[in-house]
Design an enzyme around this catalytic site. Structure first.
Site, PDB file in Angstrom:
ATOM      1  N   HIS A 119       0.817  -1.214   0.000  1.00 40.14           N
ATOM      2  CA  HIS A 119       0.000   0.000   0.000  1.00 40.14           C
ATOM      3  C   HIS A 119       0.854   1.269   0.000  1.00 40.14           C
ATOM      4  O   HIS A 119       0.416   2.325   0.444  1.00 40.14           O
ATOM      5  CB  HIS A 119      -0.983  -0.018   1.164  1.00 40.14           C
ATOM      6  CG  HIS A 119      -2.264  -0.722   0.797  1.00 40.14           C
ATOM      7  ND1 HIS A 119      -2.414  -1.410  -0.384  1.00 40.14           N
ATOM      8  CD2 HIS A 119      -3.447  -0.840   1.435  1.00 40.14           C
ATOM      9  CE1 HIS A 119      -3.631  -1.921  -0.447  1.00 40.14           C
ATOM     10  NE2 HIS A 119      -4.289  -1.587   0.650  1.00 40.14           N
ATOM     11  N   ASP A 183      -5.221   4.945  10.465  1.00 45.10           N
ATOM     12  CA  ASP A 183      -6.663   5.090  10.219  1.00 45.10           C
ATOM     13  C   ASP A 183      -7.253   3.847   9.559  1.00 45.10           C
ATOM     14  O   ASP A 183      -8.406   3.506   9.770  1.00 45.10           O
ATOM     15  CB  ASP A 183      -6.924   6.272   9.278  1.00 45.10           C
ATOM     16  CG  ASP A 183      -6.577   7.585   9.926  1.00 45.10           C
ATOM     17  OD1 ASP A 183      -6.454   7.624  11.164  1.00 45.10           O
ATOM     18  OD2 ASP A 183      -6.420   8.584   9.193  1.00 45.10           O
ATOM     19  N   GLU A 297      -8.383  14.036  15.537  1.00 39.48           N
ATOM     20  CA  GLU A 297      -7.935  14.296  14.161  1.00 39.48           C
ATOM     21  C   GLU A 297      -8.689  15.510  13.622  1.00 39.48           C
ATOM     22  O   GLU A 297      -9.639  15.997  14.248  1.00 39.48           O
ATOM     23  CB  GLU A 297      -8.191  13.083  13.245  1.00 39.48           C
ATOM     24  CG  GLU A 297      -7.148  12.003  13.391  1.00 39.48           C
ATOM     25  CD  GLU A 297      -7.096  11.021  12.213  1.00 39.48           C
ATOM     26  OE1 GLU A 297      -7.812  11.219  11.202  1.00 39.48           O
ATOM     27  OE2 GLU A 297      -6.325  10.047  12.316  1.00 39.48           O
TER      28      GLU A 297
HETATM   29  P1  FAD Z   1       4.376  -1.925   1.909  1.00 42.53           P
HETATM   30  O1  FAD Z   1       3.900  -0.927   0.930  1.00 42.53           O
HETATM   31  O2  FAD Z   1       4.266  -3.340   1.535  1.00 42.53           O
HETATM   32  O3  FAD Z   1       5.891  -1.601   2.333  1.00 42.53           O
HETATM   33  C1  FAD Z   1       6.285  -0.312   2.708  1.00 42.53           C
HETATM   34  C2  FAD Z   1       7.813  -0.298   2.943  1.00 42.53           C
HETATM   35  O4  FAD Z   1       8.117  -1.098   4.062  1.00 42.53           O
HETATM   36  C3  FAD Z   1       8.613  -0.886   1.786  1.00 42.53           C
HETATM   37  O5  FAD Z   1       9.839  -0.218   1.695  1.00 42.53           O
HETATM   38  C4  FAD Z   1       8.812  -2.318   2.191  1.00 42.53           C
HETATM   39  O6  FAD Z   1       9.953  -2.897   1.603  1.00 42.53           O
HETATM   40  C5  FAD Z   1       8.962  -2.178   3.698  1.00 42.53           C
HETATM   41  N1  FAD Z   1       8.473  -3.354   4.415  1.00 42.53           N
HETATM   42  C6  FAD Z   1       7.296  -3.997   4.285  1.00 42.53           C
HETATM   43  N2  FAD Z   1       7.223  -5.001   5.143  1.00 42.53           N
HETATM   44  C7  FAD Z   1       8.374  -5.010   5.838  1.00 42.53           C
HETATM   45  C8  FAD Z   1       8.916  -5.825   6.859  1.00 42.53           C
HETATM   46  N3  FAD Z   1       8.247  -6.855   7.369  1.00 42.53           N
HETATM   47  N4  FAD Z   1      10.141  -5.531   7.325  1.00 42.53           N
HETATM   48  C9  FAD Z   1      10.856  -4.492   6.850  1.00 42.53           C
HETATM   49  N5  FAD Z   1      10.406  -3.701   5.862  1.00 42.53           N
HETATM   50  C10 FAD Z   1       9.179  -3.959   5.368  1.00 42.53           C
HETATM   51  N6  FAD Z   1      -0.174   5.400   7.280  1.00 42.53           N
HETATM   52  C11 FAD Z   1      -0.239   5.960   8.502  1.00 42.53           C
HETATM   53  O7  FAD Z   1       0.781   6.139   9.171  1.00 42.53           O
HETATM   54  N7  FAD Z   1      -1.446   6.334   9.018  1.00 42.53           N
HETATM   55  C12 FAD Z   1      -2.624   6.123   8.356  1.00 42.53           C
HETATM   56  O8  FAD Z   1      -3.677   6.460   8.876  1.00 42.53           O
HETATM   57  C13 FAD Z   1      -2.565   5.532   7.083  1.00 42.53           C
HETATM   58  N8  FAD Z   1      -3.697   5.282   6.384  1.00 42.53           N
HETATM   59  C14 FAD Z   1      -3.622   4.674   5.178  1.00 42.53           C
HETATM   60  C15 FAD Z   1      -4.812   4.396   4.481  1.00 42.53           C
HETATM   61  C16 FAD Z   1      -4.771   3.760   3.265  1.00 42.53           C
HETATM   62  C17 FAD Z   1      -6.047   3.467   2.532  1.00 42.53           C
HETATM   63  C18 FAD Z   1      -3.511   3.413   2.705  1.00 42.53           C
HETATM   64  C19 FAD Z   1      -3.444   2.747   1.371  1.00 42.53           C
HETATM   65  C20 FAD Z   1      -2.333   3.707   3.364  1.00 42.53           C
HETATM   66  C21 FAD Z   1      -2.375   4.340   4.608  1.00 42.53           C
HETATM   67  N9  FAD Z   1      -1.212   4.632   5.321  1.00 42.53           N
HETATM   68  C22 FAD Z   1      -1.298   5.195   6.560  1.00 42.53           C
HETATM   69  C23 FAD Z   1       0.093   4.412   4.716  1.00 42.53           C
HETATM   70  C24 FAD Z   1       0.711   3.106   5.126  1.00 42.53           C
HETATM   71  O9  FAD Z   1       1.050   3.111   6.483  1.00 42.53           O
HETATM   72  C25 FAD Z   1       2.017   2.870   4.364  1.00 42.53           C
HETATM   73  O10 FAD Z   1       1.806   2.944   2.992  1.00 42.53           O
HETATM   74  C26 FAD Z   1       2.576   1.509   4.722  1.00 42.53           C
HETATM   75  O11 FAD Z   1       3.848   1.363   4.159  1.00 42.53           O
HETATM   76  C27 FAD Z   1       1.694   0.483   4.135  1.00 42.53           C
HETATM   77  O12 FAD Z   1       1.955  -0.763   4.687  1.00 42.53           O
HETATM   78  P2  FAD Z   1       2.145  -1.972   3.712  1.00 42.53           P
HETATM   79  O13 FAD Z   1       2.034  -3.152   4.536  1.00 42.53           O
HETATM   80  O14 FAD Z   1       1.250  -1.879   2.538  1.00 42.53           O
HETATM   81  O15 FAD Z   1       3.662  -1.670   3.299  1.00 42.53           O
END
Ligand code: FAD
Length: 546
Positions: A119, A183, A297
């Site tokens: 994400h 969130d 918020e």
């Molecule tokens: P990914 O996109 O899969 O990875 C993000 C990064 O972390 C990459 O560099 C990846 O290589 C690394 N990574 C992933 N897993 C690991 C692991 N196990 N160990 C080490 N590195 C790793 N963020 C907030 O802070 N607050 C919010 O309220 C919020 N709301 C959101 C709402 C939506 C609808 C979306 C789409 C995103 C939101 N986000 C929010 C953003 C979100 O926290 C970040 O995009 C986060 O990186 C997404 O987590 P993911 O699991 O999809 O990570």
């Protein structure tokens, strides 16, 4: 050897390298996975060098490594970048990850990206021609309601690939829950801890990274390490907010607290930015804990009846709002504060009175306040309803040129007048969040970068590039560039930073840049991990440092 023609010495060298890599890969596989057979699918589609393909194919894995159909791993929430990996690892043991990272370390250019939910906006979990690790296949959630001898507080051990929604479901069974959230909960533990993880609880408990007791990490050297503030603290703090640069989070130990049964959920509209800002800052600076909301918020809304980001989006069903209720002096944008207070059914009347007292000093428009009660689970999972609604209209899987900023308190009024009041037009498609955060709740040792002011604001401009209406992706990205230019003079920091050059990264990290490089050399010296962040090039960390 010295007299051999260059191509012969190269061939000798490469066959030696091949043999060495093969032997070490066999060793790494045996060390970690016993004598299980190699689990490689579609080797014929491997587009790496033959050396790398054969090395990877000799790994002994509990899970499997596929070179076929890597499309999903080249896609993320942003739908802006597509960096195709050579393969995807679906691990079923920590050893699978250790083996892969060690093997990548022996190659000249192989990179590895852990992917949580994908994400990210700008390819941060992608790895061009590298290997993406699909962390979701390595699950595990263990709730310890009383803690244990070493850690006598309630905690949960959650695998890095688990989603927060599943952590919530598991902990609620014990009447417990983590204190700090995002969130949206369909995000992975490892993905959010690599950034910070913030929401309306951050002012009180700090970001998610301030609520971690211990991590189990595979470093870029392929070492499995358990770290905490007292054990290997440099690795622990480097990984938290470390953009995936130092290690892969296998498990995170997260503090739990007692979960309330219900919440009172309030939204109150303002037309005047200064009143809105002052009230938010008062709410997060409250020191009498009996008067503190559990969540604060704020949002900017368009002065229109747009159901997603206009005033129509504010009331809770079945309440409604119409044009005649909007003050005549309202400008092109308005604001609302969103608050929550948790309670148990038995305390409902006391809570009602308490909340009314807490709301009394606020300066919102009295006729534009909306209140509802829902379960704690429904509140925390509130964005899922939005997801279901947008998905059903085909509006969820669209490009998302999101821009997330941390803005010092001293700059937020200028930002309001130059961005919200001037650049936000009626066709802005998506929500805009704005809420203050206390800096002292962030651990200074963690890698996350925040402004140097006691209070700073999160501003999230969460636009969607809709297929059939509104400005296109290019024009939205141009708007973001304009906003970033304004931010440059306001000492803002990007949350989920996206930069293209080492110089820009140096500016982002400021005085912490040299330490970031030092830690990279210590824990991932060959720059194998999370290449999609675009901070370091494989094997070129030394060139980045002065
Ligand atoms: P990914 O996109 O899969 O990875 C993000 C990064 O972390 C990459 O560099 C990846 O290589 C690394 N990574 C992933 N897993 C690991 C692991 N196990 N160990 C080490 N590195 C790793 N963020 C907030 O802070 N607050 C919010 O309220 C919020 N709301 C959101 C709402 C939506 C609808 C979306 C789409 C995103 C939101 N986000 C929010 C953003 C979100 O926290 C970040 O995009 C986060 O990186 C997404 O987590 P993911 O699991 O999809 O990570």
């Amino acid at each position: 050897i010295t007299s051999s023609p260059p191509h012969i010495s190269f061939r000798k060298k490469s066959s030696c390298t091949l043999l060495l890599m093969f032997l070490v890969a066999r060793w790494a596989g045996r060390q970690t996975s016993g004598d299980s057979p190699p689990a490689i699918f579609n080797l014929d589609t491997c587009r790496l060098s033959s050396t790398q393909c054969s090395t990877l194919s000799s790994l002994h894995l509990r899970g499997h490594l596929s070179f076929h159909n890597t499309t999903e791993a080249a896609r993320d929430w942003g739908r802006i970048k597509r960096l195709a990996p050579a393969g995807v690892l679906y691990p079923e043991s920590v050893d699978d990850i250790v083996s892969l990272v060690r093997t990548a370390g022996l190659s000249r250019n192989l990179t590895v990206a852990a992917k949580g939910r994908g994400h990210s906006i700008n390819g941060q979990a992608q790895a061009l021609d590298g290997i993406v690790i699909e962390m979701s296949t390595l699950g595990g959630i263990k709730v310890m309601p009383q803690g244990d001898a070493d850690c006598p507080v309630p905690y949960v051990d959650a695998a890095g690939g688990e989603l927060w929604i599943d952590v919530l479901k598991a902990t609620l069974k014990e009447g417990l829950a983590p204190r700090s959230w995002t969130d949206y909960l369909y995000l992975s533990v490892g993905g959010t801890l690599s950034n910070a993880g913030i929401s309306g609880q951050t002012f009180r408990y700090g970001p998610e990274i301030s609520n971690v007791l211990q991590l189990e990490v595979v470093t870029g050297k392929g070492e499995l390490v358990i770290c905490s503030p007292s054990k290997q603290p440099e690795l622990f703090f480097a990984v938290l907010g470390g953009l995936g640069q130092f290690g892969i989070i296998i498990t995170a130990r997260i503090i739990l607290e007692r979960a309330p049964q219900q919440v009172r959920w309030i939204r109150a509209i303002y037309t005047d930015f200064q009143s809105f800002r002052r009230d938010q800052e008062m709410l997060i600076s409250q020191t009498d804990m009996t008067k503190v909301f559990d969540y604060v918020e704020g949002f900017v809304i368009i002065n229109s009846d747009n159901p997603y980001n206009g005033w129509k989006s504010v009331p809770f069903s079945p309440e409604h709002i119409n044009n005649s209720m909007i003050p005549k002096d309202a400008g092109s944008v308005m604001y609302y504060i969103e608050l929550m207070k948790g309670f148990d059914f038995i305390n409902i009347h006391v809570t009602e009175q308490k909340v009314e007292k807490m709301l009394a000093p606020l300066n919102y428009i009295r006729s534009l306040r909306f209140t509802t009660d829902v379960s704690y689970f429904q509140f925390l999972n509130r964005i899922h309803d939005v997801e279901l609604s947008l998905s059903s209209q085909g509006l969820w899987d669209v490009p998302h040129p999101w821009l997330n900023l941390f803005i010092p308190r001293s700059s937020i009024s200028v930002f309001d007048s130059q961005v919200f009041k001037q650049l936000i037009s009626r066709d802005f498609s998506g929500p805009i969040l704005i809420y203050p955060i206390n800096q002292d709740k962030w651990d200074k040792h963690a890698s996350a970068v925040i402004p140097e002011e006691r209070v700073f604001y999160l501003v999230a401009l969460l636009r969607n590039a809709l297929p059939s209406s509104g400005p296109g992706l290019k024009s939205q990205m141009d708007d973001n560039s304009k906003i970033l230019r304004i931010c440059h003079d306001l000492n803002c920091k990007q949350y989920f930073p996206t930069y293209n050059t080492p110089k820009q990264w140096e500016q982002h990290f400021g005085s912490r840049w040299q330490n970031f490089i030092r830690l990279k050399k210590m824990f991932d010296p060959r720059a194998i991990l999370s290449p999609g962040q675009n901070i370091f090039c494989r094997n070129q960390i030394l060139a980045t440092s002065r």
